[in-house]
Design a protein around this motif. Structure first.
Motif, PDB file in Angstrom:
ATOM      1  N   GLY A 172       0.813  -1.202   0.000  1.00  0.00           N
ATOM      2  CA  GLY A 172       0.000   0.000   0.000  1.00  0.00           C
ATOM      3  C   GLY A 172       0.848   1.254   0.000  1.00  0.00           C
ATOM      4  O   GLY A 172       2.072   1.209  -0.205  1.00  0.00           O
ATOM      5  N   SER A 173       0.202   2.377   0.231  1.00  0.00           N
ATOM      6  CA  SER A 173       0.883   3.661   0.251  1.00  0.00           C
ATOM      7  C   SER A 173       0.177   4.558   1.251  1.00  0.00           C
ATOM      8  O   SER A 173      -0.831   4.182   1.839  1.00  0.00           O
ATOM      9  CB  SER A 173       0.876   4.298  -1.144  1.00  0.00           C
ATOM     10  N   GLY A 174       0.709   5.763   1.445  1.00  0.00           N
ATOM     11  CA  GLY A 174       0.094   6.703   2.368  1.00  0.00           C
ATOM     12  C   GLY A 174       1.107   7.689   2.908  1.00  0.00           C
ATOM     13  O   GLY A 174       2.318   7.568   2.671  1.00  0.00           O
ATOM     14  N   THR A 175       0.617   8.646   3.652  1.00  0.00           N
ATOM     15  CA  THR A 175       1.476   9.728   4.134  1.00  0.00           C
ATOM     16  C   THR A 175       2.536   9.250   5.116  1.00  0.00           C
ATOM     17  O   THR A 175       3.561   9.911   5.292  1.00  0.00           O
ATOM     18  CB  THR A 175       0.621  10.811   4.816  1.00  0.00           C
ATOM     19  N   GLU A 176       2.311   8.116   5.776  1.00  0.00           N
ATOM     20  CA  GLU A 176       3.264   7.611   6.768  1.00  0.00           C
ATOM     21  C   GLU A 176       4.373   6.768   6.158  1.00  0.00           C
ATOM     22  O   GLU A 176       5.309   6.378   6.864  1.00  0.00           O
ATOM     23  CB  GLU A 176       2.532   6.774   7.827  1.00  0.00           C
ATOM     24  N   LEU A 177       4.285   6.468   4.872  1.00  0.00           N
ATOM     25  CA  LEU A 177       5.242   5.536   4.264  1.00  0.00           C
ATOM     26  C   LEU A 177       6.698   5.943   4.456  1.00  0.00           C
ATOM     27  O   LEU A 177       7.523   5.105   4.867  1.00  0.00           O
ATOM     28  CB  LEU A 177       4.921   5.345   2.785  1.00  0.00           C
ATOM     29  N   PRO A 178       7.106   7.205   4.209  1.00  0.00           N
ATOM     30  CA  PRO A 178       8.515   7.560   4.417  1.00  0.00           C
ATOM     31  C   PRO A 178       8.974   7.340   5.860  1.00  0.00           C
ATOM     32  O   PRO A 178      10.100   6.863   6.097  1.00  0.00           O
ATOM     33  CB  PRO A 178       8.563   9.042   4.035  1.00  0.00           C
ATOM     34  N   ARG A 179       8.118   7.671   6.820  1.00  0.00           N
ATOM     35  CA  ARG A 179       8.486   7.475   8.224  1.00  0.00           C
ATOM     36  C   ARG A 179       8.618   5.994   8.553  1.00  0.00           C
ATOM     37  O   ARG A 179       9.521   5.583   9.300  1.00  0.00           O
ATOM     38  CB  ARG A 179       7.438   8.116   9.140  1.00  0.00           C
ATOM     39  N   LEU A 180       7.748   5.177   7.991  1.00  0.00           N
ATOM     40  CA  LEU A 180       7.804   3.738   8.248  1.00  0.00           C
ATOM     41  C   LEU A 180       9.046   3.113   7.625  1.00  0.00           C
ATOM     42  O   LEU A 180       9.682   2.233   8.233  1.00  0.00           O
ATOM     43  CB  LEU A 180       6.537   3.072   7.703  1.00  0.00           C
ATOM     44  N   GLU A 181       9.400   3.561   6.418  1.00  0.00           N
ATOM     45  CA  GLU A 181      10.624   3.058   5.790  1.00  0.00           C
ATOM     46  C   GLU A 181      11.851   3.442   6.615  1.00  0.00           C
ATOM     47  O   GLU A 181      12.776   2.631   6.787  1.00  0.00           O
ATOM     48  CB  GLU A 181      10.741   3.611   4.366  1.00  0.00           C
ATOM     49  N   ALA A 182      11.861   4.663   7.153  1.00  0.00           N
ATOM     50  CA  ALA A 182      12.977   5.092   8.004  1.00  0.00           C
ATOM     51  C   ALA A 182      13.018   4.274   9.289  1.00  0.00           C
ATOM     52  O   ALA A 182      14.106   3.938   9.795  1.00  0.00           O
ATOM     53  CB  ALA A 182      12.842   6.580   8.318  1.00  0.00           C
ATOM     54  N   MET A 183      11.866   3.947   9.813  1.00  0.00           N
ATOM     55  CA  MET A 183      11.771   3.144  11.036  1.00  0.00           C
ATOM     56  C   MET A 183      12.349   1.747  10.821  1.00  0.00           C
ATOM     57  O   MET A 183      13.084   1.216  11.662  1.00  0.00           O
ATOM     58  CB  MET A 183      10.300   3.065  11.460  1.00  0.00           C
ATOM     59  N   VAL A 184      12.023   1.153   9.677  1.00  0.00           N
ATOM     60  CA  VAL A 184      12.566  -0.176   9.345  1.00  0.00           C
ATOM     61  C   VAL A 184      14.082  -0.118   9.232  1.00  0.00           C
ATOM     62  O   VAL A 184      14.800  -0.990   9.742  1.00  0.00           O
ATOM     63  CB  VAL A 184      11.931  -0.693   8.038  1.00  0.00           C
ATOM     64  N   ALA A 185      14.596   0.920   8.577  1.00  0.00           N
ATOM     65  CA  ALA A 185      16.058   1.073   8.437  1.00  0.00           C
ATOM     66  C   ALA A 185      16.718   1.276   9.793  1.00  0.00           C
ATOM     67  O   ALA A 185      17.779   0.691  10.083  1.00  0.00           O
ATOM     68  CB  ALA A 185      16.369   2.246   7.518  1.00  0.00           C
ATOM     69  N   GLU A 186      16.115   2.092  10.631  1.00  0.00           N
ATOM     70  CA  GLU A 186      16.678   2.363  11.959  1.00  0.00           C
ATOM     71  C   GLU A 186      16.782   1.095  12.796  1.00  0.00           C
ATOM     72  O   GLU A 186      17.738   0.910  13.553  1.00  0.00           O
ATOM     73  CB  GLU A 186      15.799   3.389  12.670  1.00  0.00           C
ATOM     74  N   LYS A 187      15.823   0.199  12.640  1.00  0.00           N
ATOM     75  CA  LYS A 187      15.812  -1.042  13.411  1.00  0.00           C
ATOM     76  C   LYS A 187      16.575  -2.170  12.721  1.00  0.00           C
ATOM     77  O   LYS A 187      16.641  -3.287  13.242  1.00  0.00           O
ATOM     78  CB  LYS A 187      14.361  -1.473  13.691  1.00  0.00           C
ATOM     79  N   GLY A 188      17.143  -1.885  11.549  1.00  0.00           N
ATOM     80  CA  GLY A 188      17.913  -2.888  10.837  1.00  0.00           C
ATOM     81  C   GLY A 188      17.082  -4.039  10.300  1.00  0.00           C
ATOM     82  O   GLY A 188      17.571  -5.170  10.188  1.00  0.00           O
ATOM     83  N   LEU A 189      15.847  -3.739   9.917  1.00  0.00           N
ATOM     84  CA  LEU A 189      14.929  -4.785   9.462  1.00  0.00           C
ATOM     85  C   LEU A 189      14.746  -4.802   7.948  1.00  0.00           C
ATOM     86  O   LEU A 189      13.827  -5.441   7.439  1.00  0.00           O
ATOM     87  CB  LEU A 189      13.554  -4.599  10.119  1.00  0.00           C
ATOM     88  N   GLN A 190      15.644  -4.119   7.218  1.00  0.00           N
ATOM     89  CA  GLN A 190      15.440  -3.995   5.766  1.00  0.00           C
ATOM     90  C   GLN A 190      15.338  -5.340   5.077  1.00  0.00           C
ATOM     91  O   GLN A 190      14.620  -5.471   4.077  1.00  0.00           O
ATOM     92  CB  GLN A 190      16.589  -3.203   5.121  1.00  0.00           C
ATOM     93  N   ASP A 191      16.027  -6.349   5.577  1.00  0.00           N
ATOM     94  CA  ASP A 191      16.006  -7.660   4.940  1.00  0.00           C
ATOM     95  C   ASP A 191      14.760  -8.457   5.308  1.00  0.00           C
ATOM     96  O   ASP A 191      14.459  -9.470   4.684  1.00  0.00           O
ATOM     97  CB  ASP A 191      17.251  -8.457   5.313  1.00  0.00           C
ATOM     98  N   TYR A 192      14.031  -7.995   6.335  1.00  0.00           N
ATOM     99  CA  TYR A 192      12.871  -8.741   6.831  1.00  0.00           C
ATOM    100  C   TYR A 192      11.534  -8.073   6.509  1.00  0.00           C
ATOM    101  O   TYR A 192      10.488  -8.692   6.681  1.00  0.00           O
ATOM    102  CB  TYR A 192      12.976  -8.927   8.362  1.00  0.00           C
ATOM    103  N   VAL A 193      11.579  -6.824   6.072  1.00  0.00           N
ATOM    104  CA  VAL A 193      10.343  -6.090   5.780  1.00  0.00           C
ATOM    105  C   VAL A 193      10.440  -5.519   4.367  1.00  0.00           C
ATOM    106  O   VAL A 193      11.375  -4.783   4.052  1.00  0.00           O
ATOM    107  CB  VAL A 193      10.095  -4.953   6.785  1.00  0.00           C
ATOM    108  N   THR A 194       9.476  -5.862   3.533  1.00  0.00           N
ATOM    109  CA  THR A 194       9.432  -5.379   2.154  1.00  0.00           C
ATOM    110  C   THR A 194       8.229  -4.467   1.978  1.00  0.00           C
ATOM    111  O   THR A 194       7.096  -4.833   2.329  1.00  0.00           O
ATOM    112  CB  THR A 194       9.303  -6.561   1.168  1.00  0.00           C
ATOM    113  N   PHE A 195       8.461  -3.273   1.435  1.00  0.00           N
ATOM    114  CA  PHE A 195       7.377  -2.374   1.057  1.00  0.00           C
ATOM    115  C   PHE A 195       7.142  -2.537  -0.446  1.00  0.00           C
ATOM    116  O   PHE A 195       8.012  -2.221  -1.257  1.00  0.00           O
ATOM    117  CB  PHE A 195       7.741  -0.927   1.378  1.00  0.00           C
ATOM    118  N   THR A 196       5.981  -3.026  -0.806  1.00  0.00           N
ATOM    119  CA  THR A 196       5.707  -3.307  -2.221  1.00  0.00           C
ATOM    120  C   THR A 196       5.193  -2.089  -2.967  1.00  0.00           C
ATOM    121  O   THR A 196       5.195  -2.073  -4.199  1.00  0.00           O
ATOM    122  CB  THR A 196       4.668  -4.424  -2.367  1.00  0.00           C
ATOM    123  N   GLY A 197       4.704  -1.070  -2.244  1.00  0.00           N
ATOM    124  CA  GLY A 197       3.999   0.026  -2.886  1.00  0.00           C
ATOM    125  C   GLY A 197       2.553  -0.363  -3.161  1.00  0.00           C
ATOM    126  O   GLY A 197       2.086  -1.447  -2.789  1.00  0.00           O
TER     127      GLY A 197
END
Length: 414
Positions: A252-277
């Motif tokens: 999905g998408s929405g106004t919170e998407l950039p903050r959520l992507e930053a949150m995933v990066a901050e927690k080091g979860l990039q390999d475990y969480v995929t944002f498909t758009g």
């Protein structure tokens, strides 16, 4: 008046045909013999200003921005109302219409409906998608002036409406108690998938990245939707509990998407969480068909307790076991087809996800329960009957019109 009544539907927050509820309503009205026009924003691949799509006239307008904050919403809604009025005039001369249906948010479309009702005698039908005073409180964590203003807009909308369509019984209660509507002029039409078109497809195993269990979310990502709680739950599963066998897909998408992507990066979860758009059509269905576990992370509050979430119906109809917080309307819809986390706690959300991840038997049990409930509850033809009854009432002051119908004869009142 023309032989077949003509309906103008106005929706602001999603384009057509991507707005599933509005598109189903438009198709049902078309199949019942109405001439249907829709005014909506441009979006995704649908950028044509006018399109005759599957027997429906679609008029689209540009949107200046995706709103975030009070000022952003003010700009978005002012632009939308301007274009909706302009396109209603265009639709009047190009196609014509006898009834205006407004789908909120915002609760400002009554301004367009009131123009055509009070100056030209065209009935106004309010399709109540969202409860905006509660939505404001959930988004901004406060009430105050704008919360009160939204309450005023809501009351005016119900005052102008000849008929109201509610997405569930709680919305009907609001229409009657807060809006002063006659209960006989409020019809519950739930937002449910047309199961004849909403079926499992070949999954996309690459979404799992080689891991055993795919945890999935699909929907809008706004401040009130709780996707951050899902990320916190994933952090607990992966970082605290050391589970390396789970993968998460957020669709999905929405106004919170950039903050959520930053949150995933901050927690080091990039390999475990995929944002498909944003996904739609077969790509969305293949993605949903890959979910082992669905999640509805919307926190419990005065807004989420009352709304009917599409995700509940979608997960159940596809046989996807899911986890969410214990929301009043959500539990009423899902019953035993879900596990419920307590107190808006992401750790407990993660715990309930883990219970499903380690137990194929429990997943199968919940999936079977969900599909049984879907079979019993999810019949669009029943909702369609109530939709058409609403328009029978809206047109009741007009001469009877014989219409071809799908579910037996209808008598036009008047």
């Amino acid at each position: 008046m023309a032989q077949n009544p003509k309906i103008l539907i106005i929706v602001e927050n999603l384009t057509v045909p991507l707005d599933r509820r509005v598109w189903q309503e438009a198709q049902s009205l078309r199949d019942a013999g109405y001439t249907v026009s829709v005014i909506c924003p441009m979006g995704g691949a649908y950028q044509q200003a006018y399109e005759y799509l599957e027997g429906v006239h679609v008029f689209r307008h540009p949107m200046p921005l995706e709103a975030d904050g009070v000022l952003g919403y003010g700009i978005e809604y002012a632009s939308a109302i301007f274009w909706e009025f302009v396109l209603s005039v265009r639709a009047h001369f190009k196609v014509g219409f006898d009834v205006v249906q407004a789908c909120n948010p915002p609760d400002l479309i009554f301004t367009v409906g009131a123009f055509w009702k009070y100056l030209f005698g065209k009935p106004f039908v309010f399709d109540h998608h969202d409860i905006n005073p509660e939505l404001y409180e959930a988004k901004f964590g406060r009430r105050g002036f704008f919360h009160s203003l939204l309450g005023v807009f809501e009351k005016i909308t119900f005052k102008v409406a000849d008929v109201s369509i509610a997405t569930n019984e709680r919305f009907k209660e609001i229409a009657v108690k807060r809006g002063g509507m006659d209960p006989s002029k409020v019809f519950v039409v739930r937002s449910i998938p047309d199961v004849s078109r909403f079926r499992r497809m070949e999954p996309l195993p690459e979404l799992k990245k080689g891991r055993k269990t795919l945890i999935g979310y699909v929907g809008i990502m706004g401040a009130q939707d709780g996707v951050d709680l899902l990320i916190e739950a994933m952090d607990d599963l992966v970082s605290a509990k050391g589970r390396e066998d789970v993968q998460c897909a957020i669709v999905g998408s929405g106004t919170e998407l950039p903050r959520l992507e930053a949150m995933v990066a901050e927690k080091g979860l990039q390999d475990y969480v995929t944002f498909t758009g944003f996904l739609s059509g077969p790509e969305l269905m293949r993605t949903l068909s890959t979910f082992d576990i669905g999640v509805i992370p919307d926190p419990k509050n005065t807004y989420n307790d009352k709304i009917s979430m599409n995700k509940v119906f979608e997960y159940m109809s596809l046989g996807i076991p899911f986890v969410g917080f214990d929301l009043d309307e959500g539990r009423e819809m899902a019953g035993g087809a879900a596990l419920y986390a307590a107190d808006n706690c992401p750790r407990d959300l993660g715990h309930q996800i883990e219970r499903l991840a380690v137990s194929p038997e429990l997943r199968n049990e919940l999936a079977s329960e969900g599909q049984a409930r879907a079979k019993a509850l999810l019949c669009w033809e029943d909702e369609e009957d109530r939709l058409l009854q609403a328009f029978d009432i809206a047109l009741s002051g007009r001469p009877p019109v014989a219409l071809p119908v799908r579910h037996g004869p209808r008598v036009q009142e008047g």
